[in-house]
Design a protein around this motif. Structure first.
Motif, PDB file in Angstrom:
ATOM      1  N   THR B 182      34.688  28.563  41.708  1.00  0.00           N
ATOM      2  CA  THR B 182      34.924  30.307  41.290  1.00  0.00           C
ATOM      3  C   THR B 182      33.600  31.141  41.709  1.00  0.00           C
ATOM      4  OG1 THR B 182      36.568  29.593  40.026  1.00  0.00           O
ATOM      5  CG2 THR B 182      35.670  32.136  40.138  1.00  0.00           C
ATOM      6  N   LEU B 183      32.403  30.136  41.014  1.00  0.00           N
ATOM      7  CA  LEU B 183      30.850  31.109  41.342  1.00  0.00           C
ATOM      8  C   LEU B 183      30.946  30.540  42.966  1.00  0.00           C
ATOM      9  CD1 LEU B 183      29.791  31.789  39.053  1.00  0.00           C
ATOM     10  CD2 LEU B 183      27.639  29.774  39.247  1.00  0.00           C
ATOM     11  N   GLY B 184      30.814  29.439  43.395  1.00  0.00           N
ATOM     12  CA  GLY B 184      30.738  29.348  44.141  1.00  0.00           C
ATOM     13  C   GLY B 184      31.652  30.394  45.687  1.00  0.00           C
ATOM     14  N   ILE B 185      32.465  30.379  45.671  1.00  0.00           N
ATOM     15  CA  ILE B 185      33.518  31.432  46.154  1.00  0.00           C
ATOM     16  C   ILE B 185      32.756  32.839  46.433  1.00  0.00           C
ATOM     17  CG2 ILE B 185      35.821  32.673  46.071  1.00  0.00           C
ATOM     18  CD1 ILE B 185      36.574  29.953  46.092  1.00  0.00           C
ATOM     19  N   VAL B 186      32.804  33.229  45.509  1.00  0.00           N
ATOM     20  CA  VAL B 186      32.257  34.492  44.529  1.00  0.00           C
ATOM     21  C   VAL B 186      30.466  34.758  45.561  1.00  0.00           C
ATOM     22  CG1 VAL B 186      31.264  35.676  43.351  1.00  0.00           C
ATOM     23  CG2 VAL B 186      32.772  35.526  42.599  1.00  0.00           C
ATOM     24  N   LEU B 187      29.977  33.320  45.790  1.00  0.00           N
ATOM     25  CA  LEU B 187      28.362  33.700  46.073  1.00  0.00           C
ATOM     26  C   LEU B 187      28.692  33.759  47.152  1.00  0.00           C
ATOM     27  CD1 LEU B 187      26.415  31.398  43.330  1.00  0.00           C
ATOM     28  CD2 LEU B 187      26.311  33.503  44.254  1.00  0.00           C
ATOM     29  N   SER B 188      29.465  32.859  47.583  1.00  0.00           N
ATOM     30  CA  SER B 188      29.708  32.329  49.989  1.00  0.00           C
ATOM     31  C   SER B 188      29.780  34.021  49.668  1.00  0.00           C
ATOM     32  CB  SER B 188      30.345  31.786  49.613  1.00  0.00           C
ATOM     33  OG  SER B 188      32.011  31.414  49.946  1.00  0.00           O
ATOM     34  N   VAL B 189      31.126  34.683  49.731  1.00  0.00           N
ATOM     35  CA  VAL B 189      31.638  36.225  49.723  1.00  0.00           C
ATOM     36  C   VAL B 189      30.171  36.891  49.790  1.00  0.00           C
ATOM     37  CG1 VAL B 189      33.207  37.848  49.218  1.00  0.00           C
ATOM     38  CG2 VAL B 189      33.803  35.712  49.352  1.00  0.00           C
ATOM     39  N   LEU B 190      29.416  37.230  48.127  1.00  0.00           N
ATOM     40  CA  LEU B 190      28.407  37.938  48.417  1.00  0.00           C
ATOM     41  C   LEU B 190      27.246  37.385  49.496  1.00  0.00           C
ATOM     42  CD1 LEU B 190      27.388  39.783  45.888  1.00  0.00           C
ATOM     43  CD2 LEU B 190      26.260  38.216  45.524  1.00  0.00           C
ATOM     44  N   PHE B 191      27.280  36.744  49.686  1.00  0.00           N
ATOM     45  CA  PHE B 191      26.048  36.714  50.619  1.00  0.00           C
ATOM     46  C   PHE B 191      26.754  36.932  52.239  1.00  0.00           C
ATOM     47  CE2 PHE B 191      24.272  33.107  47.818  1.00  0.00           C
ATOM     48  CZ  PHE B 191      22.941  33.779  47.258  1.00  0.00           C
ATOM     49  N   ALA B 434      33.224  41.556  52.848  1.00  0.00           N
ATOM     50  CA  ALA B 434      32.044  42.879  51.943  1.00  0.00           C
ATOM     51  C   ALA B 434      33.775  43.591  51.184  1.00  0.00           C
ATOM     52  CB  ALA B 434      31.754  44.149  53.011  1.00  0.00           C
ATOM     53  N   LEU B 435      34.624  43.673  52.234  1.00  0.00           N
ATOM     54  CA  LEU B 435      36.310  43.678  51.101  1.00  0.00           C
ATOM     55  C   LEU B 435      37.151  42.953  50.219  1.00  0.00           C
ATOM     56  CD1 LEU B 435      38.223  44.815  55.249  1.00  0.00           C
ATOM     57  CD2 LEU B 435      37.298  46.418  52.891  1.00  0.00           C
ATOM     58  N   GLY B 436      36.527  41.675  50.643  1.00  0.00           N
ATOM     59  CA  GLY B 436      36.819  40.364  49.344  1.00  0.00           C
ATOM     60  C   GLY B 436      36.033  41.015  48.562  1.00  0.00           C
ATOM     61  N   LEU B 437      35.114  40.885  48.452  1.00  0.00           N
ATOM     62  CA  LEU B 437      33.897  41.365  47.384  1.00  0.00           C
ATOM     63  C   LEU B 437      34.677  42.294  46.166  1.00  0.00           C
ATOM     64  CD1 LEU B 437      31.707  39.911  46.135  1.00  0.00           C
ATOM     65  CD2 LEU B 437      30.399  41.879  47.154  1.00  0.00           C
ATOM     66  N   MET B 438      35.153  43.502  47.206  1.00  0.00           N
ATOM     67  CA  MET B 438      35.601  44.589  46.639  1.00  0.00           C
ATOM     68  C   MET B 438      36.916  44.657  45.894  1.00  0.00           C
ATOM     69  SD  MET B 438      33.548  48.181  46.822  1.00  0.00           S
ATOM     70  CE  MET B 438      35.275  49.130  47.549  1.00  0.00           C
ATOM     71  N   LEU B 439      37.496  43.972  46.889  1.00  0.00           N
ATOM     72  CA  LEU B 439      38.573  43.584  45.347  1.00  0.00           C
ATOM     73  C   LEU B 439      38.283  42.338  44.705  1.00  0.00           C
ATOM     74  CD1 LEU B 439      41.853  44.405  46.792  1.00  0.00           C
ATOM     75  CD2 LEU B 439      41.964  41.971  47.705  1.00  0.00           C
ATOM     76  N   PHE B 440      37.263  41.964  44.913  1.00  0.00           N
ATOM     77  CA  PHE B 440      37.809  40.664  43.653  1.00  0.00           C
ATOM     78  C   PHE B 440      36.809  41.214  42.339  1.00  0.00           C
ATOM     79  CE2 PHE B 440      34.270  38.445  41.532  1.00  0.00           C
ATOM     80  CZ  PHE B 440      35.225  37.430  41.139  1.00  0.00           C
ATOM     81  N   ILE B 441      35.613  42.970  42.917  1.00  0.00           N
ATOM     82  CA  ILE B 441      35.485  43.449  41.850  1.00  0.00           C
ATOM     83  C   ILE B 441      36.848  44.372  41.104  1.00  0.00           C
ATOM     84  CG2 ILE B 441      33.802  45.837  41.301  1.00  0.00           C
ATOM     85  CD1 ILE B 441      31.990  44.206  43.301  1.00  0.00           C
ATOM     86  N   VAL B 442      37.116  45.341  42.038  1.00  0.00           N
ATOM     87  CA  VAL B 442      38.534  45.722  41.046  1.00  0.00           C
ATOM     88  C   VAL B 442      39.267  44.755  40.567  1.00  0.00           C
ATOM     89  CG1 VAL B 442      40.841  47.060  42.291  1.00  0.00           C
ATOM     90  CG2 VAL B 442      38.071  47.451  43.576  1.00  0.00           C
ATOM     91  N   THR B 443      39.682  44.075  40.991  1.00  0.00           N
ATOM     92  CA  THR B 443      40.616  43.340  40.181  1.00  0.00           C
ATOM     93  C   THR B 443      39.899  43.190  39.022  1.00  0.00           C
ATOM     94  OG1 THR B 443      40.531  41.321  41.654  1.00  0.00           O
ATOM     95  CG2 THR B 443      42.733  42.307  41.136  1.00  0.00           C
ATOM     96  N   LEU B 444      39.090  42.592  39.035  1.00  0.00           N
ATOM     97  CA  LEU B 444      38.102  41.413  37.450  1.00  0.00           C
ATOM     98  C   LEU B 444      37.673  43.245  36.839  1.00  0.00           C
ATOM     99  CD1 LEU B 444      36.256  39.152  36.933  1.00  0.00           C
ATOM    100  CD2 LEU B 444      34.232  40.679  36.930  1.00  0.00           C
TER     101      LEU B 444
END
Lengths: 295, 462
Positions: B182-191, B434-444
């Protein structure tokens, strides 16, 4: 078929309790289908009268031809070995057995002359008149206040909030729980100790002012001190309510009840004033049980 | 010898070690008259020996596989004459790849320089050597481990605890794996998102009201900048999800209440599997059902009322998505309702409450935390659902709250941004991350809020 010979009521007019003639079996420890309930199972001022009741779970018969009266404002204790049908019998009295799949009740159960199993009877109303306290304290996952207010709310007993507050306080006082919980009425009822929870359940049951309270081993999950509190409470409540209590403890039956009924394998063996049951039981089976030969 | 051959040999050796360890313990037990005199059951001694045999060797094998190629390539590159070596690192990698391809035979050697061909030969030789070396070392280690582990076997040796300790570490490792993935996915999306935010300011993205990611290829073309305001996408997602939940929550919850409280056994036996079949339909099937059946029907229906309904509407997509989510909610809610203790129901019924009063006032409040958790999962699914929306609600990024209009959602845009030939350094493609990251933050955030709500209102039993 019940074969008890009861003396003519006229002969016994001076006594409130009718007595049956004792019939002796060849071997008193054998109970056959032809069994006989001994003792004073009928009373004059009956609140509930139960005649020839059979209860079945599917094909299995759990209660055999039980007849007994429960007098007004008396405490009747039901004792007997595990699995003898005490609880089943108790649950037949407010039709809680209706909720059990495949359970069938035959016979005649009346309260104040009204047939409890008549199709016209409203079960909801019946259960408001015949309250019940269970073996394990089962407060709702609500606040203490809401637990007690539950019954009055669903039956519309209180018109105003003030009425309801009063009703809750009165019930909690009668269950001698008020002083312990008055400062935390709005905290969860499940946060109380086991004994307090059981008294909360009693308060909940008496909040709708039932006429009869059925108690199914109310102290079996409690420690001796909590048990003593509940027993005191039962004694106080018996001034206003008719109470039928199932218990595993013979001492408890002796302490709280006026009459005791002994059940054995689904049959009612003996009903007599409590003192007599524990000092000179009529039936050999009762004697064996109270002297600890089985149970 | 290939790495997988070594692996299977290692497994075989471990099995052998198991029997040897077990046999040794049985031998000891024989001398002591009975396995009751051993500390652990013979199998535990077997497992212990097998672990000593297999585990260190397996770790070495993994390490070898990871280190193997880079080391060999480095050695080969070092041995190349200085004038062949390029100066910058990109060409350095290219040259290494070339040698590698020559060695494997993908690149024909004809026409290549002598130096490279000999380097490829060296690479082949070294690889061969490394493989045999790996097989020998790993198997040696396994045998040493076997002997070492077996030597521990004794009547008083606590093999049971040792084996269970290893199992515990294995469980821990699995838990870590899930977290690190999970952390890996989040970081890759983040970068990738940070890359995107270099060309588009964060506030333009988060607060912008216009979405049209089309960027021109030449700088002098019209509309070369593109606009990346994510608000229409999130509003579209919200709209479709709200429509879906409006259908799924009441229907799912009520069907769960019916199944758990009122249905008799035979109805339950058929209704539950039927609902689960609904859950098993692929979303793409729901998608064309929405696009070809529901959407036109809604349009015609709307016309008969004098409303103008777009033929690809948020309502159609949301409605079908709601139907898709029903079994999800109903099955989760059914489980938690069934888990409410019978004593609660008895208590309420004995007060003279009717069945429905009991359900409403006691059972549902007691089951609420589970129900809300189920709904939250369903919301996450609705937000993440793509296929139905792609097919039924269109691509137009309209900023509207009207469910009869055509809208587009975050997930749909991610799909359109990333499908086909793309260049991975243009803002258009990076916007997907960026959209993926936003979506992730919103669901979180949604999940955290829901957890807090549940904590506040939970009515705990037991």
């Amino acid at each position: 078929m019940q074969k008890t010979a009861t003396l003519d009521a006229d002969d016994m007019a001076d006594s409130s309790i009718k007595s049956s003639v004792k019939v002796t079996n060849a071997n008193p420890l054998d109970i056959t289908d032809e069994h006989v309930t001994v003792g004073s199972y009928e009373v004059n001022n009956a609140k509930m009268s139960i005649k020839n009741v059979n209860v079945y779970y599917g094909d299995k018969q759990a209660i055999f031809d039980v007849s007994v009266d429960i007098g007004k404002n008396e405490v009747i204790a039901m004792i007997g070995p595990s699995g003898c049908g005490k609880s089943t019998f108790l649950r037949a009295l407010n039709r809680m057995n209706d909720t059990v799949d495949g359970c069938r009740v035959e016979g005649d159960i009346r309260m104040d002359g009204q047939d409890l199993y008549s199709p016209k009877l409203d079960v909801v109303e019946l259960r408001a008149r015949v309250g019940m306290v269970f073996q394990k304290p089962n407060p709702f996952p609500k606040s203490i206040y809401d637990n007690v207010a539950y019954g009055p709310k669903i039956h519309g007993l209180a018109d105003t909030r003030v009425d309801l507050d009063e009703m809750v306080e009165r019930s909690l006082r009668r269950a001698s729980l008020w002083d312990e919980v008055k400062d935390r009425l709005y905290q969860a009822g499940t946060g109380l100790s086991g004994g307090q929870q059981q008294r909360l359940c009693i308060a909940r049951a008496i909040a709708v002012s039932p006429e009869v309270i059925l108690m199914d081993e109310p102290c079996s999950a409690l420690d001796p001190i909590a048990t003593a509190r509940i027993e005191e409470l039962i004694e106080e409540l018996s001034q206003n309510f008719t109470i039928a209590i199932v218990t595993h403890s013979m001492q408890q039956a002796a302490r709280v009840s006026q009459r005791t009924a002994y059940f054995h394998l689904g049959k009612l063996i003996e009903v007599n004033p409590t003192e007599q049951v524990f000092t000179m039981p009529e039936h050999a089976l009762t004697e064996s049980y109270i002297t600890g030969r089985f149970g | 010898m290939q790495a997988n051959d070594v692996f299977f040999l290692l497994m075989g050796l471990s099995a052998l070690a198991f029997y040897m360890g077990r046999g040794r313990s049985l031998e000891i037990a024989g001398e002591l008259r009975g396995i009751r005199n051993l500390h652990s059951l013979p199998n535990y001694y077997g497992y212990y020996t097998a672990l000593w045999c297999g585990l260190p060797a397996l770790l070495l094998l993994c390490l070898w596989i990871i280190v193997d190629d880079p080391v060999i390539i480095a050695v080969v590159m070092d041995s190349l004459p200085g004038e062949v070596l390029p100066s910058n690192s990109v060409e350095h990698t290219l040259l290494a790849n070339k040698i590698n391809n020559l060695a494997v035979g993908v690149l024909p050697s004809a026409g290549q320089s002598e130096v490279l061909i000999s380097a490829a030969q060296q690479l082949r030789d070294l690889t061969q050597l490394s493989r045999w070396g790996m097989a020998a070392t790993v198997l040696c280690l396994a045998l040493i481990g076997l002997a070492w582990g077996r030597s521990f076997v004794a009547a008083k040796f606590r093999a049971r605890q040792r084996v269970e300790k290893v199992v515990q570490y294995a469980l821990f490792a699995c838990a870590c794996l899930a977290i690190f993935t999970t952390l890996g996915i989040v970081l890759s999306v983040l970068f990738e998102s940070l890359q995107f935010f270099k060309s588009v300011p964060v506030d333009d993205f988060v607060l912008g009201l216009e979405w049209s990611p089309q960027t021109a290829i030449r700088a002098d073309q019209v509309g070369s900048s593109g606009s990346f305001g994510a608000v229409p996408l999130f509003v579209g997602t919200l709209l479709v999800s709200v429509v879906a939940m409006c259908i799924a929550v009441p229907v799912g919850l009520m069907s769960a209440i019916y199944l758990a409280e009122y249905a008799n056994r035979s109805v339950r036996a058929y209704a539950k599997p039927a609902l689960e079949i609904l859950a098993g339909i692929p979303t793409v099937v729901y998608g064309f059902f929405a696009a070809l059946t529901v959407a036109p029907y809604l349009r015609d229906l709307g016309e008969s009322f004098g409303l103008s309904v777009s033929s690809e509407s948020a309502l159609a997509a949301g409605a079908v998505m709601g139907v898709m989510i029903i079994p999800f909610i109903s099955s989760l809610a059914d489980d938690v309702i069934t888990a409410v203790p019978q004593a609660m129901r008895d208590g309420s019924l004995a007060m003279g409450a009717t069945h429905s009063e009991t359900v409403r006032r006691v059972v549902i409040p007691a089951a609420l935390p589970g129900i809300v958790a189920g709904i939250m999962l369903a919301v996450s699914r609705a937000i993440g659902e793509t296929m139905i929306v792609v097919m039924a609600s269109g691509m137009a990024a309209n900023l509207t709250f009207n469910p009869l209009d055509s809208v587009t959602t975050v997930t749909v845009q991610i799909v359109t941004l990333l499908t086909g030939d793309q260049e991975f350094d243009s803002p258009k493609t990076l916007a997907a991350f960026a959209l993926g990251l936003m979506l992730f933050i919103v669901t979180l955030i949604l999940n955290i809020v829901a957890l807090q709500v549940v904590k506040r209102f939970r009515e705990q039993y037991e």
